[in-house]
Design an enzyme around this catalytic site. Sequence first.
Site, PDB file in Angstrom:
ATOM      1  N   TYR A 161      23.904   2.519  12.977  1.00 57.73           N
ATOM      2  CA  TYR A 161      24.594   2.739  11.690  1.00 57.73           C
ATOM      3  C   TYR A 161      24.902   4.214  11.477  1.00 57.73           C
ATOM      4  CZ  TYR A 161      25.094  -1.788   9.541  1.00 57.73           C
ATOM      5  OH  TYR A 161      25.531  -3.053   9.238  1.00 57.73           O
ATOM      6  N   PHE A 174       0.835  -1.206   0.000  1.00 55.03           N
ATOM      7  CA  PHE A 174       0.000   0.000   0.000  1.00 55.03           C
ATOM      8  C   PHE A 174       0.877   1.267   0.000  1.00 55.03           C
ATOM      9  CE2 PHE A 174      -2.280   2.783   3.301  1.00 55.03           C
ATOM     10  CZ  PHE A 174      -2.907   3.563   2.329  1.00 55.03           C
ATOM     11  N   TYR A 182       5.673  -7.224  15.877  1.00 57.24           N
ATOM     12  CA  TYR A 182       5.742  -6.027  15.033  1.00 57.24           C
ATOM     13  C   TYR A 182       6.391  -4.878  15.806  1.00 57.24           C
ATOM     14  CZ  TYR A 182       3.983  -2.349  11.852  1.00 57.24           C
ATOM     15  OH  TYR A 182       3.863  -1.302  10.976  1.00 57.24           O
ATOM     16  N   TYR A 228      21.291  -7.647  -3.383  1.00 60.34           N
ATOM     17  CA  TYR A 228      22.234  -7.176  -4.398  1.00 60.34           C
ATOM     18  C   TYR A 228      21.522  -6.198  -5.321  1.00 60.34           C
ATOM     19  CZ  TYR A 228      25.099  -6.934  -8.558  1.00 60.34           C
ATOM     20  OH  TYR A 228      25.816  -6.460  -9.611  1.00 60.34           O
TER      21      TYR A 228
END
Length: 322
Positions: A160, A12, A146, A63
Amino acid sequence: MKRVLITGAAGFLGSHLCDKFINEGCHVIAMDNLITGDMKNIAHLMPLPQFEFYHHDVSKYIYVPGELDYIMHFASPASPIDYLKIPIQTLKVSSLGTHNVLGLAHAKKARILVASTSEVYGDPIVHPQTEEYWGNVNPVGPRGCYDEAKRFMEAMTMAYHNVHKVETRIVRIFNTYGPRMRLNDGRVLPAFIGQALRGEDLTMFGDGSQTRSFCYVGDLVDGIYKLLLSDYNLPVNIGNPDEITIKQFGEEILKLTGANQKLIIKPLPMDDPKQRQPNIDKARQLLGWEPKVNRAEGLKITYNYFKSLSHDELFKTEHRSF
Ligand code: UDP
């Protein structure tokens, strides 16, 4: 031409993002494992030379040839019915999948935006929810797979950013609706509109006093795009603060559709949040964004979409293989 990878592209929200980036003149690399997504949502884009589709599960190594400017990580089941049926895939896509897309962003020096959710606030004690609120989540309840996966996703994204200096953005998405929602995904809006169209009573869970705040998908996509282009790396709520009880919402749907049926009470699912409303001060200040489409307008567009579905689609109760 900017090159953007969109995961969950046939879903969606993913499919509306594909439209947005194509309209902004980008080359779109769309990825989806089609577990909850549907190719019909992006069929109109397939003939375009600036649109490519990869049938791939992002929980596995990704990839992508060539350069990437942006990555939009939108792959995940996102309705309680879906993630109850496929909790392991739900956990994997936001943990292993997030690790993979962050690694890809690092390798390609791409900016990445991850789709988080108001579910990180759980059944909230603070109302409306600001980004500073840490939430009230049951890790072992039905929504745990979730909610906790999305919380992990946010933590991994910050790691990160801090360790590898990846340019990261985190959007916390509140309840959103619009064309291309799956009729049978169990969410309240397709459930109610589908029931109205089939001549069935509308299934209200509990006494309907729980609240939600519904944002039209076009507004959401504009807010997300602005967040991507901003330089802000902490989470930002995007949603419509116009709060309504589920009972009032059901009455609105009955009025809109002119259906003669009534609301019937069904048991309230475990850990169903009692209230939800975004505080969007941050989005207003940082992005100059706020929703423009009110519920009456948005519901009309969405109702017309569901009305245009075939009889078979309308009466099919479950069409997923999982
Ligand atoms: N809901 C309902 N009837 C339905 C489906 C959902 O009353 O047929 C309720 C549900 O219990 C919740 C609200 O509507 O309180 C929104 O549910 P949804 O699954 O759309 O999203 P979420 O709970 O994740 O916000």
